[in-house]
Design an enzyme around this catalytic site. Structure first.
Site, PDB file in Angstrom:
ATOM      1  CD  GLU A 102      35.723   3.687 -34.702  1.00 51.77           C
ATOM      2  OE1 GLU A 102      35.009   3.880 -33.881  1.00 51.77           O
ATOM      3  OE2 GLU A 102      35.535   3.627 -36.100  1.00 51.77           O
ATOM      4  CG  ASP A 103      32.593   4.515 -31.221  1.00 51.64           C
ATOM      5  OD1 ASP A 103      32.952   3.963 -32.063  1.00 51.64           O
ATOM      6  OD2 ASP A 103      31.653   5.324 -31.216  1.00 51.64           O
ATOM      7  CG  ASP A 106      27.379  -2.383 -36.559  1.00 47.78           C
ATOM      8  OD1 ASP A 106      27.081  -3.285 -36.045  1.00 47.78           O
ATOM      9  OD2 ASP A 106      26.486  -1.575 -37.286  1.00 47.78           O
ATOM     10  CG  PHE A 155      21.448   1.697 -31.633  1.00 45.92           C
ATOM     11  CD1 PHE A 155      22.286   1.871 -32.614  1.00 45.92           C
ATOM     12  CD2 PHE A 155      21.140   2.522 -30.629  1.00 45.92           C
ATOM     13  CE1 PHE A 155      22.930   3.165 -32.794  1.00 45.92           C
ATOM     14  CE2 PHE A 155      21.613   3.984 -30.611  1.00 45.92           C
ATOM     15  CZ  PHE A 155      22.528   4.260 -31.985  1.00 45.92           C
ATOM     16  NE  ARG A 168      28.358  12.332 -29.711  1.00 52.07           N
ATOM     17  CZ  ARG A 168      28.453  11.295 -30.841  1.00 52.07           C
ATOM     18  NH1 ARG A 168      28.920  10.334 -30.425  1.00 52.07           N
ATOM     19  NH2 ARG A 168      28.029  11.709 -32.032  1.00 52.07           N
TER      20      ARG A 168
HETATM   21  P1  5GP Z   1      30.967   0.046 -38.911  1.00 53.37           P
HETATM   22  O1  5GP Z   1      31.550   0.757 -40.127  1.00 53.37           O
HETATM   23  O2  5GP Z   1      31.593  -0.912 -38.200  1.00 53.37           O
HETATM   24  O3  5GP Z   1      29.767  -0.598 -39.638  1.00 53.37           O
HETATM   25  O4  5GP Z   1      30.384   1.069 -37.959  1.00 53.37           O
HETATM   26  C1  5GP Z   1      31.088   1.635 -37.023  1.00 53.37           C
HETATM   27  C2  5GP Z   1      30.347   2.871 -36.512  1.00 53.37           C
HETATM   28  O5  5GP Z   1      28.832   2.797 -36.411  1.00 53.37           O
HETATM   29  C3  5GP Z   1      30.625   3.256 -35.236  1.00 53.37           C
HETATM   30  O6  5GP Z   1      31.834   3.882 -35.059  1.00 53.37           O
HETATM   31  C4  5GP Z   1      29.572   3.940 -34.503  1.00 53.37           C
HETATM   32  O7  5GP Z   1      29.534   5.210 -35.040  1.00 53.37           O
HETATM   33  C5  5GP Z   1      28.297   3.303 -35.480  1.00 53.37           C
HETATM   34  N1  5GP Z   1      27.525   2.432 -34.715  1.00 53.37           N
HETATM   35  C6  5GP Z   1      27.505   1.023 -34.643  1.00 53.37           C
HETATM   36  N2  5GP Z   1      26.942   0.329 -33.780  1.00 53.37           N
HETATM   37  C7  5GP Z   1      26.452   1.275 -33.095  1.00 53.37           C
HETATM   38  C8  5GP Z   1      25.744   1.147 -31.972  1.00 53.37           C
HETATM   39  O8  5GP Z   1      25.153   0.070 -31.470  1.00 53.37           O
HETATM   40  N3  5GP Z   1      25.362   2.387 -31.208  1.00 53.37           N
HETATM   41  C9  5GP Z   1      25.832   3.668 -31.637  1.00 53.37           C
HETATM   42  N4  5GP Z   1      25.775   4.634 -31.021  1.00 53.37           N
HETATM   43  N5  5GP Z   1      26.749   3.835 -32.765  1.00 53.37           N
HETATM   44  C10 5GP Z   1      26.890   2.670 -33.442  1.00 53.37           C
HETATM   45 MG    MG Z   2      32.183   5.730 -34.718  1.00 49.35          MG
END
Ligand code: 5GP
Ligand code: MG
Length: 182
Positions: A102-103, A106, A155, A168
């Protein structure tokens, strides 16, 4: 500082490409050591993780496979809540050692809802490699086994991560500017 504008917002440099390169090499060495003889299957979650996955995977020095998946969310039953399944997963997961790439984690919601559907396919193990984690934002019990950087609840864009489709292709990671960072 070299700030940059994407759409209506300003971002400032946060993690350089050199720092990311070092970290990716370190994670690659750890994973190669931990999975020696196990031929892990990396599952890179599109779109955001494509850059990280590509760099991390080239640091793997043991036999390993990689597949790119998209996660699709739908409403499950009352007992299962939201369900997230993988699109584009053609490999057999049964008996395989899975490393989800995963990138960023969050709230942890996406992976928390996806992992049960992966478990139904009886993998030998599941671990998570995430370039970034936001510990303060975490709301679901998901933990990265291999984590690049822990960052505050702000963010970020670049290195595969986007703001509304853009950013990206930036080589490093940028953070949304606030009064104190400009
Ligand atoms: P989660 O399900 O863990 O809340 O969210 C994960 C997804 O939210 C990540 O894979 C990403 O796509 C998006 N996301 C969460 N925080 C960020 C951020 O700071 N920047 C960006 N570009 N995407 C984020
Ligand atoms: Mg993602």
């Amino acid at each position: 500082m070299n700030s940059m504008n994407i759409h209506d917002k300003t971002f400032v440099p946060y993690i350089s490409r050199e720092e990311i390169e070092k970290k990716t090499a370190l994670l690659g060495r750890q994973i190669s050591k931990d999975y020696s003889g196990k031929r892990p299957l990396f599952l890179a979650v599109l779109n955001g993780s494509f850059v990280f996955a590509s760099d991390l995977f080239r640091q793997i020095t043991i036999d390993a496979e990689i597949s790119f998946i998209k996660l699709a969310s739908y409403q499950g039953t009352a007992s299962t809540g939201n369900v997230v399944t993988a699109i584009g997963l053609e490999e057999q997961v049964d008996g395989r050692h899975i490393i989800i790439v995963e990138d960023i984690i969050d709230t942890g919601k996406t992976l928390h809802e996806f992992i049960p559907s992966l478990l139904q396919q009886h993998p030998a193990s599941i671990k998570i490699a995430a370039l970034l984690t936001k510990p303060d934002a975490l709301k679901f019990p998901v933990q990265a086994d291999y984590s690049g950087f822990e960052i505050p609840e702000k963010f970020v864009v670049g290195y595969g991560l986007d703001y509304d489709g853009l950013g990206r292709n930036i080589p490093g990671i940028y953070q949304l500017a606030t009064e104190d960072t400009l």
